[in-house]
Design a protein around this motif. Structure first.
Motif, PDB file in Angstrom:
ATOM      1  N   LEU A   1       0.870  -1.177   0.000  1.00  0.00           N
ATOM      2  CA  LEU A   1       0.000   0.000   0.000  1.00  0.00           C
ATOM      3  C   LEU A   1       0.902   1.219   0.000  1.00  0.00           C
ATOM      4  O   LEU A   1       1.720   1.408   0.907  1.00  0.00           O
ATOM      5  CB  LEU A   1      -0.914   0.016   1.226  1.00  0.00           C
ATOM      6  CG  LEU A   1      -1.807   1.254   1.347  1.00  0.00           C
ATOM      7  CD1 LEU A   1      -2.739   1.400   0.131  1.00  0.00           C
ATOM      8  CD2 LEU A   1      -2.616   1.217   2.638  1.00  0.00           C
TER       9      LEU A   1
ATOM     10  N   VAL B   1       1.038   5.288   0.030  1.00  0.00           N
ATOM     11  CA  VAL B   1       0.200   6.417   0.434  1.00  0.00           C
ATOM     12  C   VAL B   1       0.991   7.714   0.233  1.00  0.00           C
ATOM     13  O   VAL B   1       2.029   7.917   0.856  1.00  0.00           O
ATOM     14  CB  VAL B   1      -0.216   6.300   1.920  1.00  0.00           C
ATOM     15  CG1 VAL B   1      -1.246   7.373   2.262  1.00  0.00           C
ATOM     16  CG2 VAL B   1      -0.739   4.904   2.238  1.00  0.00           C
TER      17      VAL B   1
ATOM     18  N   ARG C   1       3.393   9.585  -6.253  1.00  0.00           N
ATOM     19  CA  ARG C   1       2.618   8.343  -6.110  1.00  0.00           C
ATOM     20  C   ARG C   1       2.711   7.495  -7.376  1.00  0.00           C
ATOM     21  O   ARG C   1       2.976   6.291  -7.318  1.00  0.00           O
ATOM     22  CB  ARG C   1       1.168   8.676  -5.757  1.00  0.00           C
ATOM     23  CG  ARG C   1       0.356   7.484  -5.326  1.00  0.00           C
ATOM     24  CD  ARG C   1      -1.011   7.878  -4.773  1.00  0.00           C
ATOM     25  NE  ARG C   1      -1.833   8.564  -5.738  1.00  0.00           N
ATOM     26  CZ  ARG C   1      -2.196   9.845  -5.666  1.00  0.00           C
ATOM     27  NH1 ARG C   1      -1.839  10.595  -4.654  1.00  0.00           N
ATOM     28  NH2 ARG C   1      -2.956  10.389  -6.591  1.00  0.00           N
TER      29      ARG C   1
ATOM     30  N   SER D   1      -2.756   2.167  -4.162  1.00  0.00           N
ATOM     31  CA  SER D   1      -2.323   3.485  -3.720  1.00  0.00           C
ATOM     32  C   SER D   1      -3.480   4.248  -3.098  1.00  0.00           C
ATOM     33  O   SER D   1      -4.644   3.987  -3.380  1.00  0.00           O
ATOM     34  CB  SER D   1      -1.704   4.271  -4.875  1.00  0.00           C
ATOM     35  OG  SER D   1      -2.631   4.417  -5.915  1.00  0.00           O
ATOM     36  N   ALA D   2      -3.106   5.188  -2.230  1.00  0.00           N
ATOM     37  CA  ALA D   2      -4.078   6.057  -1.570  1.00  0.00           C
ATOM     38  C   ALA D   2      -3.504   7.464  -1.558  1.00  0.00           C
ATOM     39  O   ALA D   2      -2.288   7.644  -1.439  1.00  0.00           O
ATOM     40  CB  ALA D   2      -4.344   5.570  -0.144  1.00  0.00           C
TER      41      ALA D   2
ATOM     42  N   ALA E   1      -6.150   5.585   3.009  1.00  0.00           N
ATOM     43  CA  ALA E   1      -5.245   4.490   3.367  1.00  0.00           C
ATOM     44  C   ALA E   1      -5.825   3.627   4.480  1.00  0.00           C
ATOM     45  O   ALA E   1      -5.773   2.394   4.407  1.00  0.00           O
ATOM     46  CB  ALA E   1      -3.896   5.056   3.796  1.00  0.00           C
TER      47      ALA E   1
ATOM     48  N   LYS F   1      -8.375   1.310   3.095  1.00  0.00           N
ATOM     49  CA  LYS F   1      -7.762   0.199   2.346  1.00  0.00           C
ATOM     50  C   LYS F   1      -7.137  -0.815   3.300  1.00  0.00           C
ATOM     51  O   LYS F   1      -7.201  -2.023   3.063  1.00  0.00           O
ATOM     52  CB  LYS F   1      -6.733   0.723   1.348  1.00  0.00           C
ATOM     53  CG  LYS F   1      -7.393   1.422   0.166  1.00  0.00           C
ATOM     54  CD  LYS F   1      -6.377   1.894  -0.853  1.00  0.00           C
ATOM     55  CE  LYS F   1      -7.057   2.656  -1.962  1.00  0.00           C
ATOM     56  NZ  LYS F   1      -7.397   1.870  -3.105  1.00  0.00           N
TER      57      LYS F   1
ATOM     58  N   VAL G   1       3.392  -1.300   4.029  1.00  0.00           N
ATOM     59  CA  VAL G   1       2.721  -0.008   3.891  1.00  0.00           C
ATOM     60  C   VAL G   1       3.806   1.062   3.820  1.00  0.00           C
ATOM     61  O   VAL G   1       4.608   1.199   4.746  1.00  0.00           O
ATOM     62  CB  VAL G   1       1.771   0.270   5.081  1.00  0.00           C
ATOM     63  CG1 VAL G   1       1.150   1.658   4.948  1.00  0.00           C
ATOM     64  CG2 VAL G   1       0.707  -0.808   5.190  1.00  0.00           C
TER      65      VAL G   1
ATOM     66  N   SER H   1       4.220   5.078   3.429  1.00  0.00           N
ATOM     67  CA  SER H   1       3.405   6.285   3.521  1.00  0.00           C
ATOM     68  C   SER H   1       4.268   7.540   3.545  1.00  0.00           C
ATOM     69  O   SER H   1       5.295   7.591   4.229  1.00  0.00           O
ATOM     70  CB  SER H   1       2.553   6.248   4.787  1.00  0.00           C
ATOM     71  OG  SER H   1       1.757   7.422   4.874  1.00  0.00           O
TER      72      SER H   1
ATOM     73  N   VAL I   1      -1.172   6.837   9.551  1.00  0.00           N
ATOM     74  CA  VAL I   1      -1.323   5.661   8.679  1.00  0.00           C
ATOM     75  C   VAL I   1      -0.489   4.507   9.227  1.00  0.00           C
ATOM     76  O   VAL I   1      -0.970   3.375   9.351  1.00  0.00           O
ATOM     77  CB  VAL I   1      -0.898   5.991   7.227  1.00  0.00           C
ATOM     78  CG1 VAL I   1      -0.839   4.723   6.376  1.00  0.00           C
ATOM     79  CG2 VAL I   1      -1.845   7.006   6.609  1.00  0.00           C
TER      80      VAL I   1
END
Length: 137
Positions: free
Chosen positions: A15, A17, A24, A40-41, A47, A50, A59, A61, A74
């Motif tokens: 993931l 973020v 991104r 992606s967020a 996030a 997700k 993850v 971020s 996050v």
């Protein structure tokens, strides 16, 4: 008809973020080229949603998004998940130093080594999961 190799191979899920669309998309492209399945967020809230819907091995971020510490929120949420993803902070701010005991800082200078760092984080997570299973066996 032979099975497609991609259907047999489970890619590690990441993931990503980051509120900056250019960063991104660039990072997503690099990670996908490295063989990772990337969601992606664009915000901490997206996030968190997700993280609650899907399991991730890692993850990544950005630190500063809609607020100066949104990335830490996050990471904190990710660490509460039962599946315990590896976590790391991405930042373009050179003077920002999150608590090193709580996150891994990946800066733009690290981009050439990004895939190696991602692989290390995911393998460290896998080792922790095996250790945890052995302790509970």
């Amino acid at each position: 008809m032979p099975k497609s190799p991609s259907k047999d191979l489970e890619l590690a899920r990441v993931l990503l973020v980051d509120d900056d669309v250019t960063s991104r998309l660039t990072l997503k492209t690099v990670l996908e080229a490295g063989g990772y399945c990337v969601d992606s967020a664009a915000s901490a809230a997206e996030a968190v949603g997700k993280l609650d819907e899907q399991q991730y091995e890692l993850v990544l971020s950005d630190l500063q998004m809609e607020s100066p510490r949104a990335g830490l929120k996050v990471i904190a949420h990710a660490r509460l998940m039962d599946y315990k993803p590896a976590t790391a902070i991405l930042t373009t701010y050179r003077n920002t130093h999150p608590n090193p005991a709580r996150s891994v800082l990946i800066t733009p200078e690290d981009l050439p080594d990004l895939l190696g760092k991602v692989a290390d984080l995911i393998s460290q997570r896998a080792a922790r999961l095996v250790e945890r299973q052995l302790r509970h066996a």
